[in-house]
Design an enzyme around this catalytic site. Structure first.
Site, PDB file in Angstrom:
ATOM      1  N   ASP A  80       9.519   1.104 -11.050  1.00 44.73           N
ATOM      2  CA  ASP A  80       8.519   1.348 -10.017  1.00 44.73           C
ATOM      3  C   ASP A  80       9.184   1.707  -8.683  1.00 44.73           C
ATOM      4  O   ASP A  80      10.116   1.016  -8.253  1.00 44.73           O
ATOM      5  CB  ASP A  80       7.732   0.026  -9.878  1.00 44.73           C
ATOM      6  CG  ASP A  80       6.386   0.216  -9.246  1.00 44.73           C
ATOM      7  OD1 ASP A  80       5.901   1.359  -9.220  1.00 44.73           O
ATOM      8  OD2 ASP A  80       5.803  -0.792  -8.798  1.00 44.73           O
ATOM      9  N   HIS A  81       8.706   2.751  -8.043  1.00 48.27           N
ATOM     10  CA  HIS A  81       9.192   3.150  -6.715  1.00 48.27           C
ATOM     11  C   HIS A  81      10.699   3.396  -6.646  1.00 48.27           C
ATOM     12  O   HIS A  81      11.362   2.933  -5.707  1.00 48.27           O
ATOM     13  CB  HIS A  81       8.807   2.100  -5.662  1.00 48.27           C
ATOM     14  CG  HIS A  81       7.337   2.018  -5.435  1.00 48.27           C
ATOM     15  ND1 HIS A  81       6.633   2.973  -4.748  1.00 48.27           N
ATOM     16  CD2 HIS A  81       6.427   1.088  -5.829  1.00 48.27           C
ATOM     17  CE1 HIS A  81       5.344   2.637  -4.714  1.00 48.27           C
ATOM     18  NE2 HIS A  81       5.194   1.501  -5.377  1.00 48.27           N
ATOM     19  N   ASP A 102       9.555   7.738  -6.167  1.00 47.86           N
ATOM     20  CA  ASP A 102       8.791   7.576  -4.937  1.00 47.86           C
ATOM     21  C   ASP A 102       9.380   8.450  -3.827  1.00 47.86           C
ATOM     22  O   ASP A 102      10.311   8.046  -3.126  1.00 47.86           O
ATOM     23  CB  ASP A 102       8.815   6.099  -4.529  1.00 47.86           C
ATOM     24  CG  ASP A 102       8.061   5.842  -3.243  1.00 47.86           C
ATOM     25  OD1 ASP A 102       7.662   6.813  -2.571  1.00 47.86           O
ATOM     26  OD2 ASP A 102       7.874   4.668  -2.901  1.00 47.86           O
ATOM     27  N   HIS A 186       0.224  -1.089   0.268  1.00 46.62           N
ATOM     28  CA  HIS A 186       0.948  -2.128  -0.459  1.00 46.62           C
ATOM     29  C   HIS A 186       0.788  -3.444   0.295  1.00 46.62           C
ATOM     30  O   HIS A 186       0.875  -3.478   1.517  1.00 46.62           O
ATOM     31  CB  HIS A 186       2.434  -1.787  -0.572  1.00 46.62           C
ATOM     32  CG  HIS A 186       2.721  -0.773  -1.634  1.00 46.62           C
ATOM     33  ND1 HIS A 186       3.355   0.413  -1.384  1.00 46.62           N
ATOM     34  CD2 HIS A 186       2.447  -0.779  -2.956  1.00 46.62           C
ATOM     35  CE1 HIS A 186       3.474   1.099  -2.512  1.00 46.62           C
ATOM     36  NE2 HIS A 186       2.927   0.400  -3.486  1.00 46.62           N
ATOM     37  N   GLY A 187       0.550  -4.522  -0.458  1.00 45.65           N
ATOM     38  CA  GLY A 187       0.395  -5.838   0.156  1.00 45.65           C
ATOM     39  C   GLY A 187      -1.058  -6.161   0.402  1.00 45.65           C
ATOM     40  O   GLY A 187      -1.943  -5.332   0.156  1.00 45.65           O
ATOM     41  N   HIS A 216      -1.803   2.546  -6.718  1.00 48.06           N
ATOM     42  CA  HIS A 216      -0.840   1.526  -6.265  1.00 48.06           C
ATOM     43  C   HIS A 216      -1.527   0.599  -5.270  1.00 48.06           C
ATOM     44  O   HIS A 216      -2.618   0.886  -4.783  1.00 48.06           O
ATOM     45  CB  HIS A 216       0.366   2.201  -5.609  1.00 48.06           C
ATOM     46  CG  HIS A 216       1.342   2.711  -6.608  1.00 48.06           C
ATOM     47  ND1 HIS A 216       2.580   2.140  -6.794  1.00 48.06           N
ATOM     48  CD2 HIS A 216       1.233   3.702  -7.511  1.00 48.06           C
ATOM     49  CE1 HIS A 216       3.209   2.785  -7.762  1.00 48.06           C
ATOM     50  NE2 HIS A 216       2.409   3.740  -8.217  1.00 48.06           N
ATOM     51  N   GLY A 217      -0.828  -0.496  -4.956  1.00 52.25           N
ATOM     52  CA  GLY A 217      -1.340  -1.388  -3.919  1.00 52.25           C
ATOM     53  C   GLY A 217      -2.657  -2.041  -4.307  1.00 52.25           C
ATOM     54  O   GLY A 217      -3.561  -2.168  -3.489  1.00 52.25           O
ATOM     55  N   GLY A 218      -2.761  -2.490  -5.554  1.00 50.70           N
ATOM     56  CA  GLY A 218      -4.030  -3.059  -6.034  1.00 50.70           C
ATOM     57  C   GLY A 218      -4.396  -4.405  -5.423  1.00 50.70           C
ATOM     58  O   GLY A 218      -5.582  -4.716  -5.302  1.00 50.70           O
ATOM     59  N   ASN A 240       1.021  -6.339  -7.541  1.00 51.02           N
ATOM     60  CA  ASN A 240       2.239  -7.120  -7.351  1.00 51.02           C
ATOM     61  C   ASN A 240       1.997  -8.342  -6.454  1.00 51.02           C
ATOM     62  O   ASN A 240       2.171  -9.482  -6.876  1.00 51.02           O
ATOM     63  CB  ASN A 240       3.360  -6.239  -6.777  1.00 51.02           C
ATOM     64  CG  ASN A 240       4.719  -6.907  -6.869  1.00 51.02           C
ATOM     65  OD1 ASN A 240       4.820  -8.053  -7.292  1.00 51.02           O
ATOM     66  ND2 ASN A 240       5.768  -6.212  -6.509  1.00 51.02           N
TER      67      ASN A 240
END
Ligand code: G3H
Ligand code: ZN
Length: 289
Positions: A80-81, A102, A186-187, A216-218, A240
Site C-alpha cells: 500500500d502506498h 502512490d 487518511h486518518g 482510501h481513507g475509509g 487502517n
C-alpha cells in the site's frame, strides 16, 4: 480458487466492496482473518512501506500465503502506498498479489510517467511467473495520515481528482485499479465524523475510468456515505486508523485487566478480539449484509 482479479470483478458486478485492512503485526492479521472467515468474505491485507518494513516483506507474504493455502481461503496481500519502484520490486519478488504506487504527491505528468514504469515492470514480472499481480495508482492528493487527527482538514475542489485526468491517466498507464481523491482523507477526526464524500465525482470517474475504483481513507466515514460510494462505483475500501485504534484499545484493556501478565499470547487475544470486531463491522457494511 478465484484470483484477486476475479474477486474484484465480482464485487464490481454485485455492487459490494472488498475490505482492505492494514496490519503492522500478527495480531492484526489474526483479527481480520477471523472476521472475514465468520462472514465468509474475501479480504485484502495491506501493508504500507513502514508496515511491510516492520514485519518484513517476505515474512508478511509468507503469513498471508500460508493462510490462503491452509484454509483454501481468498485472502490477498497488497503493498500500500509504495513511493518507489524499488519497494514495488521488493514486494513483487516476495510474492505480493497487488501493489499500489502512490504518485499522488507528484505532478500529473510525473505521476503518469512513474506509474507507467511500475505497470511495465509488474506486468513483465507477472508474465514471467505466469501469475497476475495487480497494479493500483492514485491521482489527486489525499490529505492526512492514518492516525487520530487533532485538527480539521478542509478539502478543496482542487484536491479532488479531475474526471478528465482520471480517463487520461488510466488510458496512458494501463493500471488495473484507480484510487481517486473524492472527499476522502487518511486518518479520522477525534471527535467528529470525516468529511462527506463527493458521490457525484465517484460516479463520473467510474464512468470514464472503466476500471475498479478503490476508496482510501475509509476510517471515520459515515455508513451512509460508504453505501452511496459503493453504489457509485467503489469496489475496494481501505481501513487502517480504525484498526490501529482497536489495537490500542485492546492493548490498554489487556494490560489493565492483567497487570501482572507477561506472556504475550495470553494478552494478545484481547487485541485480536478488538480488531476482529472492528473489521467484522466494516466487512458487513461493505457487503450489505
Ligand atoms: O491505505 C490505507 C488507507 O487508505 C487507510 O486510511 O487510516 O483513514 O482508514 P485510514
Ligand atoms: Zn491509503
Amino acid at each position: 480458487m478465484k484470483t484477486l482479479k476475479q474477486i474484484i470483478q465480482e464485487a464490481e458486478k454485485n455492487k459490494v466492496a472488498i475490505g482492505h485492512f492494514n496490519i503492522s503485526e500478527c495480531a492484526g492479521l489474526k483479527g481480520i482473518f477471523k472476521a472475514a472467515q465468520e462472514l465468509n468474505l474475501p479480504v485484502i491485507i495491506g501493508v504500507s512501506e513502514g508496515e511491510a518494513g516492520f514485519i518484513g516483506y517476505r515474512q508478511v507474504a509468507g503469513l498471508v500465503k500460508s493462510l490462503r493455502e491452509e484454509y483454501n481461503y481468498p485472502i490477498f496481500l497488497n503493498l500500500d502506498h509504495a513511493k518507489s519502484l524499488e519497494k514495488i520490486k521488493e514486494a513483487v519478488e516476495a510474492g505480493f498479489d497487488a501493489v499500489m504506487f502512490d504518485g499522488g504527491g507528484l505532478s500529473f505528468e510525473e505521476n503518469i510517467k512513474k506509474t507507467k514504469e511500475v505497470v511495465e515492470y509488474v506486468k513483465n514480472f507477472s508474465a514471467s511467473r505466469q501469475t497476475e499481480i495487480l497494479v493500483e495508482a492514485e491521482i489527486g492528493y489525499l490529505k492526512g495520515s492514518s492516525t487520530l487527527l487533532a485538527e480539521t482538514i478542509i478539502i478543496k475542489e482542487e484536491d479532488l481528482t479531475k474526471t478528465e485526468e482520471a480517463a487520461q491517466f488510466v488510458k496512458e498507464t494501463g493500471v488495473d485499479l484507480l484510487a481517486p481523491s473524492v472527499g476522502n482523507i487518511h486518518g479520522m477526526f477525534k471527535n467528529a465524523p470525516n468529511p462527506n464524500l463527493n458521490i457525484e465525482r465517484i460516479k463520473e470517474i467510474k464512468n470514464v475510468a472503466g476500471i475498479p475504483l478503490v476508496l482510501h481513507g475509509g476510517s471515520g466515514i459515515i455508513d451512509d456515505d460508504f453505501l452511496k460510494a459503493i453504489d457509485a462505483g467503489i469496489s475496494i475500501i481501505h481501513i487502517n486508523t480504525e484498526l490501529r485504534l482497536a489495537w490500542r484499545k485492546g492493548m490498554d484493556k489487556a494490560l489493565k485487566e492483567n497487570p501482572e501478565e507477561i506472556v504475550p499470547y495470553k494478552l494478545l487475544p484481547i487485541v485480536i478480539e478488538e480488531i476482529r470486531k472492528a473489521a467484522y463491522n466494516r466487512l458487513k457494511l461493505f457487503n450489505k449484509l
